[in-house]
Design a protein around this motif. Sequence first.
Motif, PDB file in Angstrom:
ATOM      1  N   UNK A 257       0.945  -1.075   0.141  1.00  0.00           N
ATOM      2  CA  UNK A 257       0.094   0.076  -0.050  1.00  0.00           C
ATOM      3  C   UNK A 257       0.746   1.066   0.023  1.00  0.00           C
ATOM      4  N   UNK A 258       1.923   1.092   0.551  1.00  0.00           N
ATOM      5  CA  UNK A 258       2.907   2.436   0.736  1.00  0.00           C
ATOM      6  C   UNK A 258       3.382   2.665  -0.687  1.00  0.00           C
ATOM      7  N   UNK A 259       3.764   1.736  -1.462  1.00  0.00           N
ATOM      8  CA  UNK A 259       4.105   1.879  -2.929  1.00  0.00           C
ATOM      9  C   UNK A 259       3.225   2.213  -3.755  1.00  0.00           C
ATOM     10  N   UNK A 260       1.749   1.604  -3.487  1.00  0.00           N
ATOM     11  CA  UNK A 260       0.862   2.261  -4.305  1.00  0.00           C
ATOM     12  C   UNK A 260       0.483   3.702  -4.107  1.00  0.00           C
ATOM     13  N   UNK A 261       0.361   4.210  -2.815  1.00  0.00           N
ATOM     14  CA  UNK A 261       0.304   5.378  -2.515  1.00  0.00           C
ATOM     15  C   UNK A 261       1.174   6.384  -2.993  1.00  0.00           C
ATOM     16  N   UNK A 262       2.707   5.914  -3.217  1.00  0.00           N
ATOM     17  CA  UNK A 262       3.423   6.998  -3.782  1.00  0.00           C
ATOM     18  C   UNK A 262       3.625   6.713  -5.303  1.00  0.00           C
ATOM     19  N   UNK A 263       3.410   5.781  -5.831  1.00  0.00           N
ATOM     20  CA  UNK A 263       3.411   5.475  -7.480  1.00  0.00           C
ATOM     21  C   UNK A 263       2.425   5.458  -8.070  1.00  0.00           C
ATOM     22  N   UNK A 264       1.037   5.138  -7.506  1.00  0.00           N
ATOM     23  CA  UNK A 264      -0.135   4.866  -8.189  1.00  0.00           C
ATOM     24  C   UNK A 264      -0.136   3.361  -8.216  1.00  0.00           C
ATOM     25  N   UNK A 265      -1.265   2.828  -8.597  1.00  0.00           N
ATOM     26  CA  UNK A 265      -1.472   1.502  -9.099  1.00  0.00           C
ATOM     27  C   UNK A 265      -1.183   1.154 -10.480  1.00  0.00           C
ATOM     28  N   UNK A 266       0.115   0.166 -10.454  1.00  0.00           N
ATOM     29  CA  UNK A 266       0.429  -0.069 -11.937  1.00  0.00           C
ATOM     30  C   UNK A 266       1.314  -1.461 -11.712  1.00  0.00           C
ATOM     31  N   UNK A 267       1.420  -2.100 -12.538  1.00  0.00           N
ATOM     32  CA  UNK A 267       2.141  -3.596 -12.650  1.00  0.00           C
ATOM     33  C   UNK A 267       3.700  -3.203 -11.917  1.00  0.00           C
ATOM     34  N   UNK A 268       4.291  -2.266 -12.207  1.00  0.00           N
ATOM     35  CA  UNK A 268       5.490  -1.830 -11.608  1.00  0.00           C
ATOM     36  C   UNK A 268       5.449  -1.877 -10.059  1.00  0.00           C
ATOM     37  N   UNK A 269       4.240  -0.901  -9.748  1.00  0.00           N
ATOM     38  CA  UNK A 269       4.183  -0.787  -8.142  1.00  0.00           C
ATOM     39  C   UNK A 269       4.118  -2.184  -7.520  1.00  0.00           C
ATOM     40  N   UNK A 270       3.241  -3.150  -8.221  1.00  0.00           N
ATOM     41  CA  UNK A 270       2.887  -4.354  -7.658  1.00  0.00           C
ATOM     42  C   UNK A 270       4.121  -5.352  -7.713  1.00  0.00           C
ATOM     43  N   UNK A 271       5.365  -5.140  -8.493  1.00  0.00           N
ATOM     44  CA  UNK A 271       6.140  -5.953  -8.435  1.00  0.00           C
ATOM     45  C   UNK A 271       7.264  -5.252  -7.865  1.00  0.00           C
TER      46      UNK A 271
END
Length: 511
Positions: A83-97
Amino acid sequence: MDRDGGFVDLRERPGQGSRLANFLSGGLWPATLFLGVYFVASIATRLALPHSLTLDEAEQSLFSQYWLAGYGPQPPFYNWVQNAFVSIMGISLLALTLPKFVMLLLCYFFFGLAAREIDGRAGFVAMAMLSLLLLPQVSYMPQQDLTHTVAVLMATSLFFYGLFRTLARPDWMGYALLGLAIGIGTISKYNFVLLPAATVVAVFADREWRARLFDVRILLTAAISVTIIMPHALWLLGNLDLATKGTISKMVEANAPHGIARIARALGSLALACLAFGALALVVFAVAFKKQFRPALKMSTRWTRLLGIMMLVSLLGVVLVILLAGTTKITERWLDPYLLVLPLYLLVKFRGAGADIVASLKRFLPVFLTIMAITLIPLAAKTVTAGMTGSYTRINYPFTLVAETLKAEGQPSLIIAGGTHLGGNMRLRFPGTPVVDPGRPIAGFPPLDSLKSPILVIWPINSDTVQQPPFALPPEVSALGLTASPVQSLSFPHEYGDGRTGLKLGYLWLR
């Protein structure tokens, strides 16, 4: 020399050999950089494939919409990081990886720090770090589809670093690292708790190290770990059934025998899991150090006794779980916290038997490089050749075409998706739209201002007949009194498919 006969000269100069071997013999940081390049390649490989999500990726995508103290059968640490990564980067495959491979790199890094507390030679540290590649649960499985398991691998390596530092040169930092690792490990995977319990037994067995357990600084360990665990522990008290039923069901096979037959099957499953976990490392070391193999079996130092007792007591704890919980099936990944240290244990044994661990780095390098190359291939190969083999992965699902078709009909204010996998993929394709899985409702989600027309309801179908959605609408949505459109269907061929096999979805709009 240290008390176990190992050299601790940090100024050791690389010997002759390949440039890469000489570079890696620089120790912790060169090995970390080398592994970092490997994980960048891993990320690039995943991003080059279709952006439809695996099951674990979809779960993280769906759960990244909200912060909770607990999300279900798995503890929440990985979710919080995600969730911290998504909060910073937005939802994307990169943010999930990214989170997975950052944690994997930290696993290797902390393992190197732990190894350095036992043998400070740079080449030994590099060998210890790269030897983790010999464990399929560390090198191969995370390339497929793991999340929470990766978090516990990282926490376990951090735990060993804190432990070895505390035993070798006790200070406040070592005890603090232990508390941090215990806290993170416990809220990464519940089975982690057996590791610190086994450690207490192993440390108590050593007369000199026993004093570390009664040092006042261990209160810092307890305070930090309890602080980290407490938010989830409070949630767990009120959601025990939700947190345990999924895990228990995975550990008990359908139509399993009872009594002695069940216990025998479970113990056999545990033995096979141990073999699958560590056989490759044991065989590779035995072949490479065949002259020292028999002496290594008899070799014993304080460090090998400590690690041996820890592994043994942890596995006895698994046996206790088998006896008390009705378990019939143990998989390798449940052994991660207990057997992750196996390569280091073997290296110390062979070192004590006279093997030149540092000089062997060059000989082992082709093995490590081969494993690294092989682990990058299977997922990509299976995805790209699916049309020829007929074996499709979830990455082959044509969600790009699904999203383009639905967006042409309208922009939903809310998506109700049947299943976590579908919901996670819809969340990725409609990043600004709340997505609900009726099978895993979250109190208070979505926010009330999102409950307005139009609402998209979508679900998988497995036949040519399209029927009404196989789930009830959330009561908040039903209360809006919106009118449902006729049920429609979507059918698209899989990416890299044969053009005939595809994904079928039913959907309707509420307006």
